[in-house]
Design a protein around this motif. Structure first.
Motif, PDB file in Angstrom:
ATOM      1  N   THR A  68     -52.536  17.965  61.773  1.00 11.40           N
ATOM      2  CA  THR A  68     -51.196  17.635  62.248  1.00 11.40           C
ATOM      3  C   THR A  68     -50.244  18.832  62.208  1.00 11.40           C
ATOM      4  O   THR A  68     -49.137  18.742  62.720  1.00 11.40           O
ATOM      5  CB  THR A  68     -50.590  16.496  61.413  1.00 11.40           C
ATOM      6  OG1 THR A  68     -50.222  16.983  60.115  1.00 11.40           O
ATOM      7  CG2 THR A  68     -51.563  15.340  61.270  1.00 11.40           C
ATOM      8  N   ASP A 109     -52.577   7.295  54.766  1.00  7.64           N
ATOM      9  CA  ASP A 109     -51.338   6.530  54.633  1.00  7.64           C
ATOM     10  C   ASP A 109     -50.934   6.578  53.166  1.00  7.64           C
ATOM     11  O   ASP A 109     -51.385   5.788  52.352  1.00  7.64           O
ATOM     12  CB  ASP A 109     -51.579   5.089  55.088  1.00  7.64           C
ATOM     13  CG  ASP A 109     -50.310   4.243  55.074  1.00  7.64           C
ATOM     14  OD1 ASP A 109     -49.278   4.723  54.546  1.00  7.64           O
ATOM     15  OD2 ASP A 109     -50.351   3.105  55.576  1.00  7.64           O
ATOM     16  N   ASP A 114     -40.325   4.191  51.874  1.00  8.41           N
ATOM     17  CA  ASP A 114     -41.542   4.801  52.419  1.00  8.41           C
ATOM     18  C   ASP A 114     -41.341   6.242  52.866  1.00  8.41           C
ATOM     19  O   ASP A 114     -42.328   6.971  53.052  1.00  8.41           O
ATOM     20  CB  ASP A 114     -42.033   4.001  53.627  1.00  8.41           C
ATOM     21  CG  ASP A 114     -42.700   2.697  53.227  1.00  8.41           C
ATOM     22  OD1 ASP A 114     -42.852   2.469  52.009  1.00  8.41           O
ATOM     23  OD2 ASP A 114     -43.061   1.920  54.125  1.00  8.41           O
ATOM     24  N   ASP A 144     -44.352   8.751  53.852  1.00 11.30           N
ATOM     25  CA  ASP A 144     -44.674   8.883  55.270  1.00 11.30           C
ATOM     26  C   ASP A 144     -44.563  10.335  55.734  1.00 11.30           C
ATOM     27  O   ASP A 144     -45.285  10.763  56.646  1.00 11.30           O
ATOM     28  CB  ASP A 144     -43.736   8.018  56.111  1.00 11.30           C
ATOM     29  CG  ASP A 144     -43.994   6.525  55.934  1.00 11.30           C
ATOM     30  OD1 ASP A 144     -45.004   6.174  55.299  1.00 11.30           O
ATOM     31  OD2 ASP A 144     -43.174   5.721  56.408  1.00 11.30           O
ATOM     32  N   SER A 148     -47.932  11.926  55.322  1.00 10.61           N
ATOM     33  CA  SER A 148     -49.073  11.086  55.698  1.00 10.61           C
ATOM     34  C   SER A 148     -49.604  11.508  57.063  1.00 10.61           C
ATOM     35  O   SER A 148     -48.880  11.429  58.062  1.00 10.61           O
ATOM     36  CB  SER A 148     -48.653   9.610  55.744  1.00 10.61           C
ATOM     37  OG  SER A 148     -48.340   9.128  54.455  1.00 10.61           O
ATOM     38  N   HIS A 183     -48.981   9.248  60.217  1.00 10.09           N
ATOM     39  CA  HIS A 183     -47.706   9.199  60.926  1.00 10.09           C
ATOM     40  C   HIS A 183     -47.440  10.440  61.768  1.00 10.09           C
ATOM     41  O   HIS A 183     -46.391  10.551  62.400  1.00 10.09           O
ATOM     42  CB  HIS A 183     -46.574   8.982  59.920  1.00 10.09           C
ATOM     43  CG  HIS A 183     -46.682   7.677  59.194  1.00 10.09           C
ATOM     44  ND1 HIS A 183     -46.480   6.467  59.798  1.00 10.09           N
ATOM     45  CD2 HIS A 183     -47.031   7.402  57.910  1.00 10.09           C
ATOM     46  CE1 HIS A 183     -46.673   5.493  58.922  1.00 10.09           C
ATOM     47  NE2 HIS A 183     -47.005   6.027  57.768  1.00 10.09           N
ATOM     48  N   ARG A 184     -48.389  11.377  61.779  1.00 10.37           N
ATOM     49  CA  ARG A 184     -48.261  12.563  62.625  1.00 10.37           C
ATOM     50  C   ARG A 184     -49.455  12.714  63.571  1.00 10.37           C
ATOM     51  O   ARG A 184     -49.625  13.758  64.196  1.00 10.37           O
ATOM     52  CB  ARG A 184     -48.148  13.814  61.748  1.00 10.37           C
ATOM     53  CG  ARG A 184     -46.871  13.874  60.917  1.00 10.37           C
ATOM     54  CD  ARG A 184     -46.892  15.073  59.987  1.00 10.37           C
ATOM     55  NE  ARG A 184     -45.661  15.187  59.243  1.00 10.37           N
ATOM     56  CZ  ARG A 184     -44.624  15.964  59.569  1.00 10.37           C
ATOM     57  NH1 ARG A 184     -44.691  16.686  60.681  1.00 10.37           N
ATOM     58  NH2 ARG A 184     -43.540  16.022  58.827  1.00 10.37           N
ATOM     59  N   ARG A 225     -57.283   2.902  60.398  1.00  7.90           N
ATOM     60  CA  ARG A 225     -55.949   3.103  60.985  1.00  7.90           C
ATOM     61  C   ARG A 225     -55.830   4.507  61.587  1.00  7.90           C
ATOM     62  O   ARG A 225     -55.240   4.689  62.658  1.00  7.90           O
ATOM     63  CB  ARG A 225     -54.867   2.864  59.933  1.00  7.90           C
ATOM     64  CG  ARG A 225     -54.771   1.424  59.467  1.00  7.90           C
ATOM     65  CD  ARG A 225     -53.503   1.154  58.678  1.00  7.90           C
ATOM     66  NE  ARG A 225     -53.457   1.865  57.416  1.00  7.90           N
ATOM     67  CZ  ARG A 225     -54.014   1.432  56.278  1.00  7.90           C
ATOM     68  NH1 ARG A 225     -54.705   0.290  56.267  1.00  7.90           N
ATOM     69  NH2 ARG A 225     -53.893   2.122  55.155  1.00  7.90           N
ATOM     70  N   ALA A 236     -55.099   5.618  65.519  1.00  2.00           N
ATOM     71  CA  ALA A 236     -54.004   6.522  65.866  1.00  2.00           C
ATOM     72  C   ALA A 236     -54.512   7.728  66.653  1.00  2.00           C
ATOM     73  O   ALA A 236     -53.875   8.159  67.625  1.00  2.00           O
ATOM     74  CB  ALA A 236     -53.286   6.976  64.598  1.00  2.00           C
TER      75      ALA A 236
END
Length: 607
Positions: A483, A499, A525, A529, A532, A535-536, A562, A566
């Motif tokens: 990321t 996560d 969060d 986040d 994490s 989330h990227r 998850r 993504a």
């Protein structure tokens, strides 16, 4: 000391099949007279108790095939004790004379699940078991097999040590103490010895009683998660820090007569050090003396102080782990076991220690570089950065070939492999290991990339053919790298944390991981986040293989599911491989073979 390569050569170089079949050799248990050694040897879902006699074959003799993951122990009278699971799931304690071939079983009135330690005395066998959320010490009479719990409901025992005369000490939580305490168990109740004791982790074994039951070694909690090795005299009450331990991280410690033997790790090297006898509090001791190299990242040695013998687990860059013995007769260790053949050294990748300045402050970062044996020294190779778990763990200058360590596997396919001990690693000082508090991702990644830069500048790594991989925290850091940079052309990440908010709220690992987020609130969060990978993921483009065991109890498989969704939504080339029935540690030979085959195929295809 350098371990000689005396194992018979294999018929082929390192392959996925060869590594999948390698057994895992547990810490040795050395008999009181120093002539017999026992160890657990695990492979393909079964765990054997193997005995190595003084004149026996190097393959050893199998005494049991369904042993629990509990260290076998020798009794003061020379018999050996080990634990198995009975037909109904009950714990079974076997006491045996391996020389005479006689044995006797005690079926215990509780399940095998939850039993963690065995410690014999002259009359009883003490067991540490976890039941109903509490660690309990159970005493079993060796003659009639009767059991009684010797800890009350106020204690939650985390570690245990006992001597032949029946002296027992524990590290335990109790209601009137803020943290773990060192206690002596007596018929009148527990006696407090030190209120600042260290609860043991999976990578350290610091609690030990001297053979005469008079002195204790233990990990002392120094505050702010700092730990040091201490000693305590039960009769006089004297004690304090063990002086002269030397640099690095102490993985294990044992009394060796009046002296102390420690297994330590420094930078990339594992070793056994012999320390002079600690005296009264504040007294200085002479320097530590290194007696053997181990090449191992986990604790694994035992002593027979009465005869001056030591047994230890050791490995080298061209030899998988085996059991070795060091006798008082000479300084050269002798290999005792032959659990598996090693490939010929000329077919193995070469392993050397390297170091470079850290990206932010120039502080030295150590690591290992593994290259194919036939690679010209000036050739820039496709290079995989392999990141270790933890974060408080390390890469070692030893054997690099297992289901989670792909160094030799990838070197056999023409890749160079960089194994960096980035910030957060053990083997250095407290500041180095805990620099990742509040900086769990960016700082260690910067350290790793600085190592890549040095290899590229030296013409050893091809900047257009870089890969990244790892397991557990190593997978988290590899996922984070995807990321933050587009330098990597392929990634293989297993049992990864993607996560962070879900992890810090999980019951098993959550409390430990919250310490990496000082001041963060579980109701918010945002700080989790922010680091994490999940989330990227929208900004990633590196072809990524995700691997996870379906029964992982530490990092549940939902993390990888998850992350896979993504990455797929982002248009990234990705695949998820779920290993059915496997946990955080991959046990089955078939699962290991699939994992290693996927690793080599993914990097070969995309690099």
């Amino acid at each position: 000391m350098t371990l000689p390569s005396t194992l018979p050569p294999a018929a082929a170089p390192v392959t996925a099949g060869y590594l999948a079949r390698l057994a895992e050799v547990g810490p040795p248990a050395l008999s009181p007279d120093g002539t017999g050694i026992c160890a657990l040897v695990a492979g393909d879902g079964r765990r054997e108790v193997r005995w190595y006699g003084q004149d026996g074959p190097p393959e050893g003799r199998t005494l049991a095939v369904n042993a629990l993951d509990v260290q076998p122990r020798w009794l003061p009278d020379g018999r050996l004790g080990w634990l198995t699971a009975g037909p109904s799931g009950e714990a079974v304690l076997t006491l045996a004379d391996p020389v005479a071939g006689r044995s006797f079983e005690h079926r215990l009135p509780f399940p095998a699940d939850g039993v963690g330690q065995l410690h014999p005395t002259a009359a009883a066998c003490l067991l540490l078991r976890r039941a109903e959320g509490r660690g309990r010490v159970v005493s079993l009479d060796q003659l009639d097999g009767s059991c009684r719990e010797i800890t009350g409901p106020e204690l939650d025992v985390r570690d245990l040590a006992a001597s032949a005369d029946g002296t027992v000490v524990v590290v335990a939580h109790r209601a009137d103490q803020a943290g773990p305490a060192l206690l002596r168990l007596t018929p009148e109740g527990p006696v407090l010895l030190c209120a600042e004791a260290r609860a043991p982790g999976s990578r350290e074994r610091l609690l030990d009683l001297s053979a005469d039951g008079r002195r204790v070694l233990f990990g002392h909690e120094d505050g702010d998660d700092r730990c040091s090795l201490w000693w305590h005299d039960l009769a006089g009450g004297d004690g304090g820090p063990v002086p002269g331990v030397g640099p690095g991280t102490v993985l294990a410690a044992r009394w060796f007569g009046d002296e102390v033997l420690v297994q330590a790790f420094h930078r990339t090297r594992g070793m056994l050090r012999r320390l002079p006898a600690p005296r009264r509090a504040g007294a200085r001791a002479g320097g530590a003396r290194e007696v053997a190299g181990t090449g191992c990242a986990y604790p694994g040695f035992d002593v027979a102080p009465g005869v001056g013998a030591v047994a230890f687990r050791a490995q080298s860059p061209d030899s998988p782990p085996e059991i070795w013995r060091l006798s008082p007769a000479g300084p050269v260790a002798r290999r005792v076991s032959r659990v598996h053949p090693a490939p010929p050294p000329e077919l193995l990748g070469t392993t050397r220690e390297i170091h470079w300045p850290g990206a932010r402050d120039g502080r030295r970062v150590d690591g290992l570089l593994i290259r194919p044996a036939d690679a010209p020294p000036e050739l820039a190779l496709p290079t995989v950065v392999l990141l270790h778990g933890g974060p408080h763990h390390h890469w070692h200058h030893g054997w690099h070939g297992s289901w989670s360590d792909w160094g030799q596997l990838l070197a056999a396919r023409g890749f160079a492999v960089l194994c960096p001990n980035v910030r957060g690693s053990t083997g250095r000082d407290w500041a180095y290991a805990h620099a990742v508090r509040g900086d769990l991702a960016e700082l260690p990644l910067a350290d790793a990339l600085a190592g890549v830069d040095q290899l590229v500048a030296a013409g050893l790594a091809d900047p257009e053919r870089l890969g990244v991989g790892g397991w557990s925290y190593g997978a988290y850091l590899a996922g984070w790298a995807l990321t933050r940079t587009d330098r990597f052309r392929a990634a293989v990440i297993g049992a990864g944390i993607y996560d962070m908010a879900a992890l810090v709220r999980s019951p098993r690992l959550g409390p430990a991981w919250r310490r990496f987020f000082p001041g963060a609130d579980l109701t918010d969060d945002a700080p989790y986040d922010a680091v994490s990978p999940l989330h990227r993921a929208a900004g990633t483009g590196t072809p990524t293989l995700l691997v996870h065991g379906t029964e992982d109890g530490k990092v549940e498989v939902g993390h990888s599911r998850r992350m896979h969704r993504a990455l797929t939504a982002a248009g990234t080339t990705t695949r998820l491989v779920e290993l059915a029935g496997e946990g955080h540690t991959v046990q089955g030979e078939e699962s290991r073979l699939r994992l290693l085959t996927e690793v080599e195929e993914w990097f070969t295809t995309h690099l």
